[in-house]
Design an enzyme around this catalytic site. Structure first.
Site, PDB file in Angstrom:
ATOM      1  N   ASN A  11       0.861  -1.188   0.000  1.00  0.00           N
ATOM      2  CA  ASN A  11       0.000   0.000   0.000  1.00  0.00           C
ATOM      3  C   ASN A  11       0.897   1.237   0.000  1.00  0.00           C
ATOM      4  O   ASN A  11       1.454   1.597   1.041  1.00  0.00           O
ATOM      5  CB  ASN A  11      -0.916  -0.019   1.233  1.00  0.00           C
ATOM      6  CG  ASN A  11      -1.807   1.214   1.285  1.00  0.00           C
ATOM      7  OD1 ASN A  11      -1.875   1.988   0.328  1.00  0.00           O
ATOM      8  ND2 ASN A  11      -2.493   1.402   2.397  1.00  0.00           N
ATOM      9  N   LYS A  13      -0.010   4.245  -0.360  1.00  0.00           N
ATOM     10  CA  LYS A  13      -0.703   5.437   0.156  1.00  0.00           C
ATOM     11  C   LYS A  13      -0.461   6.599  -0.817  1.00  0.00           C
ATOM     12  O   LYS A  13      -0.437   6.372  -2.028  1.00  0.00           O
ATOM     13  CB  LYS A  13      -0.234   5.740   1.584  1.00  0.00           C
ATOM     14  CG  LYS A  13      -0.339   4.477   2.472  1.00  0.00           C
ATOM     15  CD  LYS A  13      -0.131   4.714   3.928  1.00  0.00           C
ATOM     16  CE  LYS A  13      -0.291   3.387   4.670  1.00  0.00           C
ATOM     17  NZ  LYS A  13      -0.187   3.537   6.117  1.00  0.00           N
ATOM     18  N   HIS A  96      -9.502   1.373   4.690  1.00  0.00           N
ATOM     19  CA  HIS A  96      -8.245   1.592   5.404  1.00  0.00           C
ATOM     20  C   HIS A  96      -8.488   2.577   6.552  1.00  0.00           C
ATOM     21  O   HIS A  96      -9.285   3.509   6.420  1.00  0.00           O
ATOM     22  CB  HIS A  96      -7.175   2.141   4.458  1.00  0.00           C
ATOM     23  CG  HIS A  96      -5.813   2.120   5.071  1.00  0.00           C
ATOM     24  ND1 HIS A  96      -5.401   3.095   5.947  1.00  0.00           N
ATOM     25  CD2 HIS A  96      -4.801   1.229   4.985  1.00  0.00           C
ATOM     26  CE1 HIS A  96      -4.170   2.788   6.359  1.00  0.00           C
ATOM     27  NE2 HIS A  96      -3.788   1.672   5.789  1.00  0.00           N
ATOM     28  N   GLU A  98      -6.878   5.006   7.604  1.00  0.00           N
ATOM     29  CA  GLU A  98      -6.661   6.424   7.260  1.00  0.00           C
ATOM     30  C   GLU A  98      -7.897   6.997   6.579  1.00  0.00           C
ATOM     31  O   GLU A  98      -8.245   8.164   6.778  1.00  0.00           O
ATOM     32  CB  GLU A  98      -5.404   6.555   6.389  1.00  0.00           C
ATOM     33  CG  GLU A  98      -4.146   6.362   7.236  1.00  0.00           C
ATOM     34  CD  GLU A  98      -2.967   5.741   6.506  1.00  0.00           C
ATOM     35  OE1 GLU A  98      -2.945   5.738   5.262  1.00  0.00           O
ATOM     36  OE2 GLU A  98      -2.060   5.243   7.206  1.00  0.00           O
ATOM     37  N   GLU A 168      -5.400  -4.406  10.644  1.00  0.00           N
ATOM     38  CA  GLU A 168      -4.378  -3.379  10.820  1.00  0.00           C
ATOM     39  C   GLU A 168      -4.662  -2.579  12.087  1.00  0.00           C
ATOM     40  O   GLU A 168      -5.459  -1.628  12.061  1.00  0.00           O
ATOM     41  CB  GLU A 168      -4.380  -2.425   9.616  1.00  0.00           C
ATOM     42  CG  GLU A 168      -4.046  -3.095   8.305  1.00  0.00           C
ATOM     43  CD  GLU A 168      -3.402  -2.109   7.335  1.00  0.00           C
ATOM     44  OE1 GLU A 168      -2.321  -2.423   6.824  1.00  0.00           O
ATOM     45  OE2 GLU A 168      -3.957  -1.017   7.113  1.00  0.00           O
ATOM     46  N   GLY A 174       2.581   2.779  10.728  1.00  0.00           N
ATOM     47  CA  GLY A 174       3.533   3.871  10.545  1.00  0.00           C
ATOM     48  C   GLY A 174       4.226   4.288  11.828  1.00  0.00           C
ATOM     49  O   GLY A 174       4.841   5.349  11.895  1.00  0.00           O
ATOM     50  N   SER A 213       3.536  -1.746  10.355  1.00  0.00           N
ATOM     51  CA  SER A 213       4.989  -1.791  10.549  1.00  0.00           C
ATOM     52  C   SER A 213       5.598  -3.152  10.204  1.00  0.00           C
ATOM     53  O   SER A 213       6.509  -3.610  10.882  1.00  0.00           O
ATOM     54  CB  SER A 213       5.357  -1.360  11.980  1.00  0.00           C
ATOM     55  OG  SER A 213       4.911  -0.031  12.223  1.00  0.00           O
TER      56      SER A 213
HETATM   57  P1  13P Z   1       3.048   0.729   7.749  1.00  0.00           P
HETATM   58  O1  13P Z   1       3.575  -0.569   7.165  1.00  0.00           O
HETATM   59  O2  13P Z   1       3.783   1.937   7.238  1.00  0.00           O
HETATM   60  O3  13P Z   1       2.922   0.675   9.222  1.00  0.00           O
HETATM   61  O4  13P Z   1       1.560   0.899   7.171  1.00  0.00           O
HETATM   62  C1  13P Z   1       0.664  -0.138   7.304  1.00  0.00           C
HETATM   63  C2  13P Z   1      -0.528   0.174   6.467  1.00  0.00           C
HETATM   64  O5  13P Z   1      -1.282   1.070   6.784  1.00  0.00           O
HETATM   65  C3  13P Z   1      -0.742  -0.617   5.253  1.00  0.00           C
HETATM   66  O6  13P Z   1      -2.003  -0.381   4.729  1.00  0.00           O
END
Ligand code: 13P
Length: 250
Positions: A11, A13, A96, A98, A168, A174, A213
């Site tokens: 992903n 983003k 997601h 976010e 997640e 992140g 992560s």
């Molecule tokens: P990270 O791997 O940067 O923690 O992000 C996870 C994520 O949101 C994947 O969709």
């Protein structure tokens, strides 16, 4: 891991220009020959077609990061399932955290998006996960149940097993703070039990990924767990070497 085919998804983003997307694919492909996993790249909309072209003939599939549930109409800024298919996408990330937290994505909208993706032939990668505060007050199961029940509520039983769910935990996204393999497996197992309660066969078939992560250093531990059928990778998926290492750990 079980006999379910693992999914390793990148992903990106809101990262990478069209040129950077192409460079990534050229660097990744020679590093991931003969992989057993289903490898998916989720670029921003504008780089979808570039990634489709750059990975043609290979084993990589391309996914969008969001989709509207209506087929067309006055929905400024949105894209439909048919538009994603037209661009060459085969999958779509839905719900997601976010999008839930920053853009007001609701359980109700997701209850429409997941079945619409399936009906259109897109693989839905449906995300769920609790916040740090929810975990601390022991609300993880309740939150996961609410999200899973909503997102799958309009999916017919015969198609439940085709959905991919990504667990997640928001506190691990992140932050460099990964869920332990035990925590991740517990939550994935709980999600599977929710699906099994509707259909035992779907519970066995459905693939449940972990995200938060994931890095080359922790991938093998997480992916080695029976209940974890793959990974949804954010930060580490921006580097072709790191992402390839995670793919090869599956
Ligand atoms: P990270 O791997 O940067 O923690 O992000 C996870 C994520 O949101 C994947 O969709």
């Amino acid at each position: 891991m079980s006999e379910r085919r693992p999914v390793i998804a990148a992903n990106w983003k809101m990262n990478k220009s069209i040129e950077e997307a192409e460079e990534f694919c050229n660097a990744l492909l020679p590093r991931i020959c003969d992989v057993g996993a289903q490898v998916v790249i989720c670029p921003p909309f504008l780089a979808l077609n570039t990634v489709v072209e750059a990975t043609k003939g290979g084993e990589v599939e391309v996914a969008a990061q969001n989709m509207h549930f209506e087929p067309d109409g006055a929905f400024t800024g949105e894209v439909s399932a048919a538009m994603l298919l037209d661009a060459g996408a085969l999958a779509v990330v839905l719900g997601h955290s976010e999008r839930r937290q920053l853009f007001g994505e609701t359980d109700e909208a997701l209850s429409r998006k997941v079945p619409v993706a399936l009906e259109n032939g897109l693989l839905p990668i449906f995300c769920v996960g609790e916040s740090e505060e929810e975990r601390e007050r022991d609300d993880t199961d309740r939150v996961l149940r609410r999200q899973v029940d909503a997102g799958l509520s309009r999916v017919p039983e015969a198609r439940l097993g085709e959905v991919v769910i990504a667990y997640e935990p928001i506190w691990a996204i992140g932050t460099g703070k990964t869920a332990t393999p035990e925590e991740a497996e517990d939550a994935c197992g709980f999600i599977r039990s929710l699906v099994s309660a509707r259909s035992e066969a779907a519970g066995q078939a459905i693939r449940i990924l972990y995200g938060g992560s994931v890095k080359p250093a922790n991938a093998a531990d997480l992916l080695g767990r029976e209940e974890i059928d793959g990974a949804l990778v954010g930060g580490a998926s921006l580097d072709p070497g790191d992402f390839a290492a995670i793919v090869m750990a599956a």
